[in-house]
Design an enzyme around this catalytic site. Sequence first.
Site, mmCIF file in Angstrom:
data_model
loop_
_atom_site.group_PDB
_atom_site.id
_atom_site.type_symbol
_atom_site.label_atom_id
_atom_site.label_comp_id
_atom_site.label_asym_id
_atom_site.label_seq_id
_atom_site.Cartn_x
_atom_site.Cartn_y
_atom_site.Cartn_z
ATOM 1 N N HIS A 1 -26.968 40.261 92.588
ATOM 2 C CA HIS A 1 -26.100 41.825 92.319
ATOM 3 C C HIS A 1 -25.834 41.942 91.033
ATOM 4 O O HIS A 1 -25.610 43.161 90.608
ATOM 5 C CB HIS A 1 -24.662 41.351 93.119
ATOM 6 C CG HIS A 1 -24.984 41.197 94.770
ATOM 7 N ND1 HIS A 1 -25.581 42.199 95.430
ATOM 8 C CD2 HIS A 1 -24.687 40.277 95.948
ATOM 9 C CE1 HIS A 1 -25.567 42.094 96.855
ATOM 10 N NE2 HIS A 1 -25.089 40.692 96.830
ATOM 11 N N HIS B 1 -26.471 45.662 89.234
ATOM 12 C CA HIS B 1 -25.516 46.521 88.820
ATOM 13 C C HIS B 1 -25.893 46.894 87.442
ATOM 14 O O HIS B 1 -25.841 48.139 87.026
ATOM 15 C CB HIS B 1 -24.266 45.732 88.758
ATOM 16 C CG HIS B 1 -23.140 46.476 87.880
ATOM 17 N ND1 HIS B 1 -22.642 47.869 88.569
ATOM 18 C CD2 HIS B 1 -22.352 46.516 86.901
ATOM 19 C CE1 HIS B 1 -21.618 48.257 87.773
ATOM 20 N NE2 HIS B 1 -21.536 47.473 86.951
ATOM 21 N N HIS C 1 -27.876 34.306 94.419
ATOM 22 C CA HIS C 1 -27.820 35.657 95.128
ATOM 23 C C HIS C 1 -26.682 36.802 94.243
ATOM 24 O O HIS C 1 -27.073 37.750 94.288
ATOM 25 C CB HIS C 1 -27.377 35.322 96.540
ATOM 26 C CG HIS C 1 -27.089 36.357 97.562
ATOM 27 N ND1 HIS C 1 -28.158 37.285 97.828
ATOM 28 C CD2 HIS C 1 -26.016 37.082 97.479
ATOM 29 C CE1 HIS C 1 -27.680 38.448 98.609
ATOM 30 N NE2 HIS C 1 -26.256 38.297 98.460
ATOM 31 N N GLU C 2 -25.755 36.055 94.019
ATOM 32 C CA GLU C 2 -24.585 36.673 93.281
ATOM 33 C C GLU C 2 -24.930 37.273 92.001
ATOM 34 O O GLU C 2 -24.640 38.263 91.633
ATOM 35 C CB GLU C 2 -23.274 35.993 93.158
ATOM 36 C CG GLU C 2 -22.683 35.599 94.640
ATOM 37 C CD GLU C 2 -22.484 36.855 95.650
ATOM 38 O OE1 GLU C 2 -22.305 37.722 95.037
ATOM 39 O OE2 GLU C 2 -22.809 36.501 96.888
#
Length: 247
Positions: free
Chosen positions: A114, A118, A110-111
């Site tokens: 991110h 970005h 999940h990170e």
Amino acid sequence: MTFSDLFSEPAYLLYGITMCLFLPFLLFSVIASIRVNTVFGKYNSVPSSSGISAQGYVRKFLDSEGLTNIKFAAVRGSLTDNFNPTNNTISLSDTVRGSSAIGAIGVACHEAGHAVQHARGYFFSSARLKLVPVVNVVSSMMWPIFIIGYILGFASPYTNIGRMLLTAGLVVMGFSLLFSLVTLPTEFDASRRAYKYLKTCMLPDEAAGVKKVLHAAAMTYVASFMVTALQFLRILALLLIGRERNK
């Protein structure tokens, strides 16, 4: 303010609705928080068949997206994992980093989602990043406003100073609400990216477990948005009540 007032005017009706919804929304928030820990705990004890660590999965995910510049760092605690876009670093917690459990893999990827956002210039991710410094400033004002307005009893919608304090509180809650609103699609999209990758390299039942973990985590952000929206509407209702009384 009488009970009949709550349903006689739109402002009173709005205030009455917010008061009626406060406990259900708070309960939903508590349940969401308990559930994310319960679901994560359940699937963080189920090892993946591959035996690859959560960090290993993240590295493969990032490599598949051409993101070889992302660094890793350790962070203490549980479910404290995060991605820092200012230095392109994914920090993985003690319960996630070296674990090969399904729950840990889901949280870690999940990170990574991110990080992909970005790199791709995902709109809501970029908007949230720009809002962070503003929200930090206004959030630091929240408690002084509430202390002055509520503990000292000045936040009456029927006085000038009360309306000033309520207006300041509405601005603070407005920025918090905007940040929470922008966060929702950001978190759901990061989970979508993680699940899309993991279902191509995990067994179906393992991917299903990851999906449950990610869904439970997403509900905490939904709960946060609901509570913030309710507080915003409550303050707005108080301001409208004061305006109607002064007509």
